[in-house]
Design a protein around this motif. Structure first.
Motif, PDB file in Angstrom:
ATOM      1  N   LEU A  25       0.820  -1.205   0.000  1.00 10.81           N
ATOM      2  CA  LEU A  25       0.000   0.000   0.000  1.00 10.81           C
ATOM      3  C   LEU A  25       0.861   1.266   0.000  1.00 10.81           C
ATOM      4  CD1 LEU A  25      -2.813  -0.878   2.589  1.00 10.81           C
ATOM      5  CD2 LEU A  25      -2.726  -1.345   0.126  1.00 10.81           C
ATOM      6  N   TYR A  26       0.427   2.224  -0.806  1.00  9.77           N
ATOM      7  CA  TYR A  26       1.024   3.560  -0.862  1.00  9.77           C
ATOM      8  C   TYR A  26      -0.117   4.558  -0.712  1.00  9.77           C
ATOM      9  CZ  TYR A  26       5.101   1.044  -2.505  1.00  9.77           C
ATOM     10  OH  TYR A  26       6.157   0.171  -2.583  1.00  9.77           O
ATOM     11  N   ALA A  27       0.190   5.780  -0.295  1.00  7.77           N
ATOM     12  CA  ALA A  27      -0.884   6.733  -0.010  1.00  7.77           C
ATOM     13  C   ALA A  27      -0.584   8.097  -0.600  1.00  7.77           C
ATOM     14  CB  ALA A  27      -1.090   6.865   1.498  1.00  7.77           C
ATOM     15  N   LEU A  28      -1.648   8.744  -1.075  1.00  6.63           N
ATOM     16  CA  LEU A  28      -1.548  10.131  -1.530  1.00  6.63           C
ATOM     17  C   LEU A  28      -2.739  10.910  -0.993  1.00  6.63           C
ATOM     18  CD1 LEU A  28      -0.484  11.593  -4.914  1.00  6.63           C
ATOM     19  CD2 LEU A  28      -2.637  12.346  -3.891  1.00  6.63           C
ATOM     20  N   GLY A  29      -2.450  12.021  -0.334  1.00  8.17           N
ATOM     21  CA  GLY A  29      -3.491  12.932   0.116  1.00  8.17           C
ATOM     22  C   GLY A  29      -3.443  14.195  -0.712  1.00  8.17           C
ATOM     23  N   SER A  30      -4.616  14.685  -1.107  1.00  8.87           N
ATOM     24  CA  SER A  30      -4.701  15.891  -1.924  1.00  8.87           C
ATOM     25  C   SER A  30      -5.421  16.987  -1.151  1.00  8.87           C
ATOM     26  CB  SER A  30      -5.455  15.589  -3.228  1.00  8.87           C
ATOM     27  OG  SER A  30      -5.559  16.745  -4.028  1.00  8.87           O
ATOM     28  N   SER A  31      -4.763  18.129  -0.984  1.00  7.38           N
ATOM     29  CA  SER A  31      -5.340  19.288  -0.306  1.00  7.38           C
ATOM     30  C   SER A  31      -5.829  18.897   1.090  1.00  7.38           C
ATOM     31  CB  SER A  31      -6.455  19.884  -1.170  1.00  7.38           C
ATOM     32  OG  SER A  31      -6.858  21.144  -0.691  1.00  7.38           O
ATOM     33  N   ALA A  32      -7.123  19.003   1.376  1.00 10.55           N
ATOM     34  CA  ALA A  32      -7.625  18.651   2.710  1.00 10.55           C
ATOM     35  C   ALA A  32      -7.310  17.204   3.065  1.00 10.55           C
ATOM     36  CB  ALA A  32      -9.129  18.896   2.785  1.00 10.55           C
ATOM     37  N   GLY A  33      -7.205  16.351   2.053  1.00  8.42           N
ATOM     38  CA  GLY A  33      -6.869  14.951   2.305  1.00  8.42           C
ATOM     39  C   GLY A  33      -5.491  14.760   2.903  1.00  8.42           C
ATOM     40  N   THR A  34      -4.616  15.762   2.744  1.00 13.44           N
ATOM     41  CA  THR A  34      -3.294  15.664   3.361  1.00 13.44           C
ATOM     42  C   THR A  34      -3.393  15.760   4.878  1.00 13.44           C
ATOM     43  OG1 THR A  34      -2.835  18.050   3.279  1.00 13.44           O
ATOM     44  CG2 THR A  34      -2.232  16.740   1.336  1.00 13.44           C
ATOM     45  N   GLY A  35      -4.413  16.487   5.359  1.00 17.49           N
ATOM     46  CA  GLY A  35      -4.592  16.587   6.803  1.00 17.49           C
ATOM     47  C   GLY A  35      -4.845  15.226   7.415  1.00 17.49           C
ATOM     48  N   LEU A  36      -5.738  14.467   6.784  1.00 16.01           N
ATOM     49  CA  LEU A  36      -6.025  13.112   7.249  1.00 16.01           C
ATOM     50  C   LEU A  36      -4.803  12.216   7.086  1.00 16.01           C
ATOM     51  CD1 LEU A  36      -7.847  10.819   8.197  1.00 16.01           C
ATOM     52  CD2 LEU A  36      -8.738  10.647   5.858  1.00 16.01           C
ATOM     53  N   LEU A  37      -4.135  12.328   5.953  1.00 16.29           N
ATOM     54  CA  LEU A  37      -2.971  11.484   5.694  1.00 16.29           C
ATOM     55  C   LEU A  37      -1.906  11.667   6.770  1.00 16.29           C
ATOM     56  CD1 LEU A  37      -1.273   9.608   3.870  1.00 16.29           C
ATOM     57  CD2 LEU A  37      -0.508  11.663   2.650  1.00 16.29           C
TER      58      LEU A  37
END
Length: 367
Positions: free
Chosen positions: A178-190
């Motif tokens: 598994l790899y992860a990418l958060g975009s904008s607000a999703g980076t907060g969760l990441l």
């Protein structure tokens, strides 16, 4: 004569680059950490990022990304699964690449503040094309018209919900890295999740696209036009369609008074399941656990981002230079989550960087 022409061409290109804001990316990292090796194998960062010339203006770039390019992308997901959380709330996962071998890696994408499968199609498509891997777009509560049987939303997402989504993904594909990418607000969760989990996370590496860093203060720096526009979208997406869900929420009237993202974020804590703003902030803000990230995390910001301002990064530059597993890349241009290059056919420079970073990490895992 040939030397003269070469010199003229060189100067012309330099003037052109100056006009469009083309510069080599700036790198913030600990030279004794993991990213010294990583950056040596990412040639994209040793070249100038040249934004699409007619998108050199930050607002033109963002409006093109949000109003034009998103609508031109045609992509059909394989399926979307609805997940029932432990408290009865509903989240989802939109899949692409389910026909790949079970041991093919999976990129988990954490979307934007009002993200949907439709709005995230370009990033999903690009990462799938560049890597050939499976994509799992994790949908938060209230997004993509998901039912909301439990009155709870979070602008940045819930780390507990993400844990349940990851357990579901791992159950479906236990052999998949598994790899992860958060975009904008999703980076907060990441980043919140990565900091809480430390070495326990199943992710091999992660990429944060246009984070706002400290969520308590970051919304203060959003350009007023976008702040007001996005606040209206929050009402349209998460408040108005679920009027019955929120009818017993004591703080609803205060939330409805919000005119900016900062006002909304300060007022909606009860909707996120907290008794007060302080407890919400302590449980959600990624900046409190930022230094506890243990896997390679590559962060990308644009210096002309009108939503997640580069000034949000300023207090943490010295911290990043001390961390072994975190690095930040900044570009002069790119606006918010756009990072387009090319002239006739625009393409995302950021998606290519994220994909190459993941492929590099996957190759190092095999050694």
């Amino acid at each position: 004569m040939k030397n003269l022409l070469n010199e003229v061409s060189r100067r012309a290109l330099a003037l052109f680059d100056q006009a469009i804001g083309a510069e080599q990316p700036k790198l913030y990292f600990n030279p004794q950490g993991e990213f010294k090796r990583i950056f040596e194998h990412l040639p994209q960062l040793r070249r100038k990022y040249r934004p699409t010339p007619w998108l050199a203006n930050t607002h033109a770039h963002l409006l093109y990304f949000d109003l034009i390019k998103k609508r031109r992308i045609h992509l059909s997901y394989d399926r979307t699964d609805r997940l029932i959380m432990q408290d009865g709330g509903v989240t989802g996962i939109a899949w692409l690449g389910t026909d790949l071998p079970p041991d093919a890696p999976t990129i988990v994408i954490l979307h934007t503040i009002t993200g949907t499968p439709e709005s995230m199609r370009e990033l999903v498509r690009d990462l799938h094309r560049h890597t050939g891997w499976r994509i799992a777009l994790c949908l938060r509560r209230g997004h993509a018209n998901l039912p909301m049987p439990v009155p709870k939303i979070n602008l940045f997402g819930s780390a507990d919900d993400l844990r349940e989504q990851l357990a579901y993904i791992q159950e479906k594909y236990p052999a998949s890295a598994l790899y992860a990418l958060g975009s904008s607000a999703g980076t907060g969760l990441l980043v919140r999740y990565l900091g809480e989990e430390g070495q326990k996370t199943p992710f091999k590496a992660a990429f944060a696209l246009c984070p706002g860093y400290n969520t308590e203060s970051g919304f203060k720096n959003v350009h007023p036009f976008y702040s007001k526009m996005m606040t209206k979208k929050l009402f349209q997406k998460f408040i108005e369609p679920y009027a019955q869900t929120w009818q017993n929420t004591a703080s609803l009237a205060k939330v409805l008074e919000a005119k900016t993202l900062f006002d909304f974020e300060q007022a909606y804590f009860e909707m996120a399941g907290f008794a007060d703003y302080s407890s919400y902030n302590q449980s959600t803000n990624p900046i409190y656990v930022f230094e506890q990230v243990e896997i390679p995390l590559l962060v990308l910001n644009s210096e002309d981002d009108p939503v997640c301002s580069i000034h949000n990064f300023d207090p943490y530059k010295a911290v990043v230079r001390q961390l072994r597993s975190v690095a930040v890349v900044t570009t002069r241009k790119g606006s918010h989550c756009g990072f387009y290059e090319g002239v006739k056919e625009t393409r995302s420079w950021a998606a290519k960087l994220a994909a190459d970073f993941f492929l590099l990490q996957a190759a190092s895992e095999r050694l």
